[in-house]
Design a protein around this motif. Structure first.
Motif, PDB file in Angstrom:
ATOM      1  N   GLY A   1      35.778  90.942   2.134  1.00  0.00           N
ATOM      2  CA  GLY A   1      36.243  90.027   3.181  1.00  0.00           C
ATOM      3  C   GLY A   1      36.718  88.668   2.702  1.00  0.00           C
ATOM      4  N   LYS A   2      36.974  88.514   1.401  1.00  0.00           N
ATOM      5  CA  LYS A   2      37.408  87.208   0.905  1.00  0.00           C
ATOM      6  C   LYS A   2      38.760  86.817   1.492  1.00  0.00           C
ATOM      7  N   THR A   3      39.697  87.756   1.419  1.00  0.00           N
ATOM      8  CA  THR A   3      41.044  87.444   1.901  1.00  0.00           C
ATOM      9  C   THR A   3      41.024  87.171   3.403  1.00  0.00           C
ATOM     10  N   HIS A   4      40.310  88.004   4.125  1.00  0.00           N
ATOM     11  CA  HIS A   4      40.188  87.812   5.569  1.00  0.00           C
ATOM     12  C   HIS A   4      39.667  86.393   5.869  1.00  0.00           C
ATOM     13  N   LEU A   5      38.627  86.041   5.192  1.00  0.00           N
ATOM     14  CA  LEU A   5      37.973  84.766   5.467  1.00  0.00           C
ATOM     15  C   LEU A   5      38.871  83.570   5.161  1.00  0.00           C
ATOM     16  N   ILE A   6      39.500  83.575   4.009  1.00  0.00           N
ATOM     17  CA  ILE A   6      40.298  82.374   3.683  1.00  0.00           C
ATOM     18  C   ILE A   6      41.547  82.308   4.557  1.00  0.00           C
TER      19      ILE A   6
ATOM     20  N   GLN B   1      34.610  77.732   8.012  1.00  0.00           N
ATOM     21  CA  GLN B   1      34.871  77.116   9.312  1.00  0.00           C
ATOM     22  C   GLN B   1      34.925  75.595   9.198  1.00  0.00           C
ATOM     23  N   ALA B   2      34.036  75.069   8.374  1.00  0.00           N
ATOM     24  CA  ALA B   2      34.047  73.610   8.179  1.00  0.00           C
ATOM     25  C   ALA B   2      35.374  73.172   7.577  1.00  0.00           C
ATOM     26  N   VAL B   3      35.854  73.946   6.609  1.00  0.00           N
ATOM     27  CA  VAL B   3      37.126  73.602   5.984  1.00  0.00           C
ATOM     28  C   VAL B   3      38.263  73.755   6.998  1.00  0.00           C
ATOM     29  N   GLY B   4      38.192  74.788   7.804  1.00  0.00           N
ATOM     30  CA  GLY B   4      39.229  75.008   8.819  1.00  0.00           C
ATOM     31  C   GLY B   4      39.320  73.853   9.812  1.00  0.00           C
ATOM     32  N   GLU B   5      38.194  73.237  10.088  1.00  0.00           N
ATOM     33  CA  GLU B   5      38.202  72.136  11.044  1.00  0.00           C
ATOM     34  C   GLU B   5      38.749  70.838  10.456  1.00  0.00           C
ATOM     35  N   ALA B   6      38.592  70.686   9.157  1.00  0.00           N
ATOM     36  CA  ALA B   6      39.043  69.435   8.547  1.00  0.00           C
ATOM     37  C   ALA B   6      39.519  69.675   7.118  1.00  0.00           C
ATOM     38  N   PRO B   7      40.626  70.395   6.964  1.00  0.00           N
ATOM     39  CA  PRO B   7      41.073  70.733   5.603  1.00  0.00           C
ATOM     40  C   PRO B   7      41.313  69.467   4.775  1.00  0.00           C
ATOM     41  N   GLY B   8      40.814  69.485   3.579  1.00  0.00           N
ATOM     42  CA  GLY B   8      41.021  68.349   2.679  1.00  0.00           C
ATOM     43  C   GLY B   8      40.098  67.182   2.967  1.00  0.00           C
ATOM     44  N   LYS B   9      39.313  67.278   4.038  1.00  0.00           N
ATOM     45  CA  LYS B   9      38.493  66.122   4.401  1.00  0.00           C
ATOM     46  C   LYS B   9      37.002  66.361   4.231  1.00  0.00           C
ATOM     47  N   THR B  10      36.637  67.548   3.818  1.00  0.00           N
ATOM     48  CA  THR B  10      35.221  67.776   3.554  1.00  0.00           C
ATOM     49  C   THR B  10      35.014  67.698   2.044  1.00  0.00           C
ATOM     50  N   SER B  11      33.766  67.802   1.645  1.00  0.00           N
ATOM     51  CA  SER B  11      33.543  67.804   0.195  1.00  0.00           C
ATOM     52  C   SER B  11      33.799  69.194  -0.390  1.00  0.00           C
ATOM     53  N   PHE B  12      34.202  70.126   0.460  1.00  0.00           N
ATOM     54  CA  PHE B  12      34.441  71.490  -0.022  1.00  0.00           C
ATOM     55  C   PHE B  12      35.867  71.638  -0.535  1.00  0.00           C
ATOM     56  N   ASN B  13      36.214  70.844  -1.516  1.00  0.00           N
ATOM     57  CA  ASN B  13      37.570  70.924  -2.043  1.00  0.00           C
ATOM     58  C   ASN B  13      37.541  70.906  -3.550  1.00  0.00           C
ATOM     59  N   PRO B  14      37.931  72.009  -4.192  1.00  0.00           N
ATOM     60  CA  PRO B  14      38.385  73.237  -3.560  1.00  0.00           C
ATOM     61  C   PRO B  14      37.213  74.036  -2.989  1.00  0.00           C
ATOM     62  N   LEU B  15      37.554  74.930  -2.083  1.00  0.00           N
ATOM     63  CA  LEU B  15      36.565  75.919  -1.666  1.00  0.00           C
ATOM     64  C   LEU B  15      36.863  77.184  -2.455  1.00  0.00           C
ATOM     65  N   LEU B  16      35.869  77.686  -3.155  1.00  0.00           N
ATOM     66  CA  LEU B  16      36.082  78.929  -3.895  1.00  0.00           C
ATOM     67  C   LEU B  16      35.136  80.002  -3.373  1.00  0.00           C
ATOM     68  N   VAL B  17      35.717  81.070  -2.892  1.00  0.00           N
ATOM     69  CA  VAL B  17      34.911  82.167  -2.368  1.00  0.00           C
ATOM     70  C   VAL B  17      34.986  83.321  -3.367  1.00  0.00           C
ATOM     71  N   TYR B  18      33.848  83.772  -3.834  1.00  0.00           N
ATOM     72  CA  TYR B  18      33.918  84.903  -4.747  1.00  0.00           C
ATOM     73  C   TYR B  18      33.069  86.063  -4.260  1.00  0.00           C
ATOM     74  N   GLY B  19      33.390  87.247  -4.737  1.00  0.00           N
ATOM     75  CA  GLY B  19      32.639  88.432  -4.332  1.00  0.00           C
ATOM     76  C   GLY B  19      33.431  89.682  -4.669  1.00  0.00           C
ATOM     77  N   GLY B  20      32.766  90.824  -4.574  1.00  0.00           N
ATOM     78  CA  GLY B  20      33.386  92.091  -4.957  1.00  0.00           C
ATOM     79  C   GLY B  20      34.554  92.488  -4.067  1.00  0.00           C
ATOM     80  N   VAL B  21      35.209  93.537  -4.487  1.00  0.00           N
ATOM     81  CA  VAL B  21      36.393  94.043  -3.775  1.00  0.00           C
ATOM     82  C   VAL B  21      36.040  94.486  -2.357  1.00  0.00           C
ATOM     83  N   GLY B  22      36.902  94.140  -1.423  1.00  0.00           N
ATOM     84  CA  GLY B  22      36.768  94.649  -0.056  1.00  0.00           C
ATOM     85  C   GLY B  22      35.627  94.047   0.731  1.00  0.00           C
TER      86      GLY B  22
END
Ligand code: ADP
Ligand code: MG
Length: 451
Positions: free
Chosen positions: A158-163, A135-156
């Motif tokens: 919610g990674k794709t949904h979330l990004i 959500q933080a990235v969604g509010e300010a893409p490229g402007k937070t320190s979360f760049n890149p944002l990498l989400v990891y986790g097992g299959v199914g």
């Protein structure tokens, strides 16, 4: 009223030093570093924070810690309130100078699924941090320190949904104009065909002129050297321009093999967050949400039944619900526990296959208070022998292992020993009600009671 000798800024800095000692560096950098004491008045310290989302997070997760820190620095009569002040405008502009209308969220060029939104992403302990960061990235893409944002986790999980929710969110609000979502396979295939058709320049400009680039399942870049090279340059170009990069992977970047070190290290420049398997409450909440979306009232016991048995994959959870709804509507039946057990029988059977011998041994040892290594030891002590035989019996019933394999898991015993154990327990179950009830309890602990 006595005013403290320190300014608000100094006071808050002191509080920050206390906080810093009590949280991980990453947490501090994410939530506290960019805060600033603003003013003190009426026993209230006002602290500036960058956005709404930081507010939710600080207030929801660190209230006690902040309170504690303020107490140490100022005494307990002060409270803290947050004032949301966005970062100054002298940061690089979000949009290019050229005016262009923002694209609607379901723009086909962005390849986003318009249903993947934050609103319908159910939050629980397993994904809370990942969602907050997204959500933080969604509010300010490229402007937070979360760049890149990498989400990891097992299959199914919610990674794709979330990004994709990030992309939809920032397009909808016209925070950015160009968002591009690709799977790493798609990126690879596009690149290969660009080489074949002599269109690499076009390829590059396509991927390097976006505000947000999402690459899903980067673990598939493994061994594709030229693609990795191309992606490396894409990454650098976007990063230098202050554009947002969002990645997912099925495992932590450290465990990805076959990807060049320089790329792997870039993956970890920003924020790496994981999504874990959802806990029971979250699974229940997800089922309820999906039922609600389908306009269906699901009986509580049916929700419980599915949530108890489908534990490690949200896609599977959804799949069960859809199958159940489809079956009920085709056959014009009410949804009940009996119907759910009938339609979803395979998920219960499936559970058996997933049980490991070790899990069974652990459960049995804990139950009979026998050390784990006794499962493999030579001891002939009565209570150990009983526990061992029970574990062999359950392994035979609940897994597909052969007698020989079972023997091997129990200290390399012969298959005839296993047969003997099975026979003893079968006899005991008839003769001894205590053993019978022990087995019931153990089965329910191993979560196979519904079968
Ligand atoms: P992954 O990319 O991790 O394999 P997906 O994002 O494809 O998983 O999610 C699988 C399915 O589960 C999707 O239909 C998605 O909408 C759903 N899903 C996953 N997590 C959640 C959640 N927290 N709330 C609601 N639906 C979810
Ligand atoms: Mg995915």
């Amino acid at each position: 009223m006595l005013q403290p000798a320190l300014s608000a800024e100094q006071t808050w800095s002191k509080c920050l030093s206390v906080i810093k000692e009590n949280v991980a560096d990453q947490t501090y950098g994410t939530w506290f570093e960019h805060t600033k004491g603003d003013h003190i008045e009426d026993r209230t310290l006002t602290v500036r924070i960058p956005n709404n989302f930081a507010y939710d997070w600080l207030d929801g997760h660190y209230r006690d810690l902040v309170h504690e820190a303020v107490m140490q620095v100022l005494g307990d009569n002060y409270r803290v309130i947050y004032s949301i002040i966005p970062p100054p405008a002298d940061e690089p502009p979000k949009l290019d100078a050229k005016p262009a209308p923002p694209r609607p969220a379901n723009d086909p060029l962005s390849a986003l699924n318009p249903h993947y939104l934050f609103q319908n992403f159910v939050e629980g302990g397993s994904n809370q941090f990942a969602k907050a960061a997204s959500q933080a990235v969604g509010e300010a893409p490229g402007k937070t320190s979360f760049n890149p944002l990498l989400v990891y986790g097992g299959v199914g999980l919610g990674k794709t949904h979330l990004i994709q929710a990030i992309g939809n969110y920032s397009l909808e609000r016209a925070i950015v104009r160009r968002v591009l979502y690709v799977s790493s396979e798609r990126f690879t295939n596009d690149f290969i065909s660009a080489i074949q058709n002599n269109k690499t320049t076009e390829f590059s400009s396509n991927y390097r002129n976006v505000d947000v680039l999402m690459v899903d399942d980067v673990q598939f870049f493994t061994t594709k050297e030229r693609t990795q090279e191309e992606f490396f340059h894409t990454f650098n170009t976007l990063y230098q321009k202050g554009k947002q990069i969002i990645l997912t992977s099925d495992r932590p970047p450290k465990e990805i093999t076959g990807i060049e070190e320089r790329l792997l290290s870039r993956f970890q420049w920003g924020l790496v967050v994981d999504i874990q398997r959802p806990d029971l409450e979250t699974r229940i909440a997800i089922l309820q949400k999906k039922a609600e979306e389908n306009g269906i009232q699901l009986p509580g016991e049916v929700v419980q039944l599915i949530a108890h048995h489908v534990t490690n994959n949200i896609r599977e959870l959804e799949g069960c619900l859809i199958r159940l709804l489809a079956f009920a509507s085709v056959h014009k039946l009410d949804i009940s526990v009996a119907l759910a057990k009938h339609v979803l029988k395979d998920i219960f059977v499936h559970k058996h296959h997933n049980l490991t011998v070790e899990e069974i041994q652990q459960e049995v040892c804990a139950y009979y208070k026998v050390p784990n290594d006794m499962m493999r030891a030579k001891t002939r002590k009565k209570e150990v022998v009983l526990a061992r035989q029970i574990a062999m019996y359950l392994t035979k019933k609940l897994t597909k292992h052969s007698l020989k394999t079972i023997g091997l898991h129990f200290g390399g015993r012969d298959h005839t020993t296993v047969i003997h154990a099975l026979e003893s327990i079968e006899n005991l179950v008839i003769a001894d009600t205590q053993i019978k009830s022990d087995l019931e309890v153990l089965k329910s602990k191993l979560d196979v009671s519904a079968v």
